[in-house]
Write a protein that holds these residues in place. Sequence first.
Motif, PDB file in Angstrom:
ATOM      1  N   UNK A  41       0.799  -1.459  -0.026  1.00 29.83           N
ATOM      2  CA  UNK A  41       0.086  -0.059   0.142  1.00 29.83           C
ATOM      3  C   UNK A  41       0.856   1.348  -0.104  1.00 29.83           C
ATOM      4  N   UNK A  42       2.078   1.229  -0.503  1.00 24.60           N
ATOM      5  CA  UNK A  42       2.860   2.302  -0.692  1.00 24.60           C
ATOM      6  C   UNK A  42       3.565   2.528   0.292  1.00 24.60           C
ATOM      7  N   UNK A  43       3.279   3.238   1.314  1.00 25.69           N
ATOM      8  CA  UNK A  43       3.951   3.785   2.671  1.00 25.69           C
ATOM      9  C   UNK A  43       3.668   2.763   3.751  1.00 25.69           C
ATOM     10  N   UNK A  44       2.890   1.753   3.505  1.00 25.77           N
ATOM     11  CA  UNK A  44       2.753   0.850   4.734  1.00 25.77           C
ATOM     12  C   UNK A  44       2.681  -0.689   3.746  1.00 25.77           C
ATOM     13  N   UNK A  45       3.205  -1.566   4.559  1.00 28.46           N
ATOM     14  CA  UNK A  45       3.067  -2.966   4.164  1.00 28.46           C
ATOM     15  C   UNK A  45       1.932  -4.034   5.006  1.00 28.46           C
ATOM     16  N   UNK A  46       1.244  -4.472   4.302  1.00 27.30           N
ATOM     17  CA  UNK A  46      -0.086  -5.415   5.024  1.00 27.30           C
ATOM     18  C   UNK A  46       0.452  -6.500   5.425  1.00 27.30           C
ATOM     19  N   UNK A  47       1.335  -6.589   6.658  1.00 31.76           N
ATOM     20  CA  UNK A  47       1.969  -7.632   7.221  1.00 31.76           C
ATOM     21  C   UNK A  47       2.417  -7.558   8.541  1.00 31.76           C
ATOM     22  N   UNK A  48       1.188  -7.972   9.451  1.00 31.73           N
ATOM     23  CA  UNK A  48       1.652  -7.774  10.847  1.00 31.73           C
ATOM     24  C   UNK A  48       1.470  -9.289  11.273  1.00 31.73           C
ATOM     25  N   UNK A  49       2.248  -9.517  12.388  1.00 33.87           N
ATOM     26  CA  UNK A  49       1.873 -10.719  13.280  1.00 33.87           C
ATOM     27  C   UNK A  49       0.468 -10.938  13.385  1.00 33.87           C
TER      28      UNK A  49
END
Length: 311
Positions: A41-49
Amino acid sequence: MDKRQRLTTIHGDAIEELKKLPSKSVRLIVTDPPYNLNKDYGNTKDKLDFDDYIEFSRQWLIEAKRVLTDDGTIYVFMGMRYISYIYNILEQELGMHFNSWITWFYTQGIGKTRGYSPRHDDILMFTKHPKKFVFHLDEIRVPQKYYRSVNNMRGANPGNVWEFSHMHYSNKNRQNHPTQKPEALFERMILASSSPDDLVLDPFVGSGTALRVCQQTGRLGIGIDINPEYIEMTKERLDTPFSGFDSIDVRMERVPNDLNNPDIREDYIKNHIEWFLNYHPDAISNFMNEVNKKYGHKMLKSGQQDLFNML
């Protein structure tokens, strides 16, 4: 008032910005949050624990419930991996009331060679009160297959399986966003669960689909996103001339069989356009072509050919 002035875009973290909104101020929340599937998503990555993602979801949903009016509704898009956890938060932790599990079916999607290719997304609909909530069924009905005097010719309930095409990259309204949703999806939810001048909120506004639909259907809208590029994208989209929503339920162009009475047929054709194609002027010609195929010879005999010129 200019339609753009009725819409607010906010650059910021969804949870923090939700905390700034007054309690019980929003009639409807319609949102497509990150699915935690490692999308860019550009300035964020959709990958959390796992635990972090569940806690993130819990915190924004707590605020979402707070800002909803007592007769308000929330629709949440969610992928299959986490939808059961979102359901549990909404029902068991927050005490909201389950109404519908909507399946959005599409014909093209990710291809897999080991396992079955996904062809749907899911949408959870929860209300704050079990019975007292806004729902305008007449605004979202779909045309009947057959004309019968006992039928409600205003149309049928669309059901909980919705078929809309994906936003293909060839679509003229396609934005530079990895998970853009069709406008007709939001059209149905917004028309059903809010009224004109109600406030609609999307805490993860992305490419701006929710605000575009609010703009054209007379709602107030707030869109929040952590990515400033998506906020600018949304603003540009709202300034684009409107020629109809970028997608449609194919049933909206359906012409009922057995419209044999000339007077009923003429009234129905005129009403169909107002009922089902109000936000889809580009689909009227397809509908009228179907009318011509099915009833053109009868309309010639009944002197109704002028309908094709008038509409």
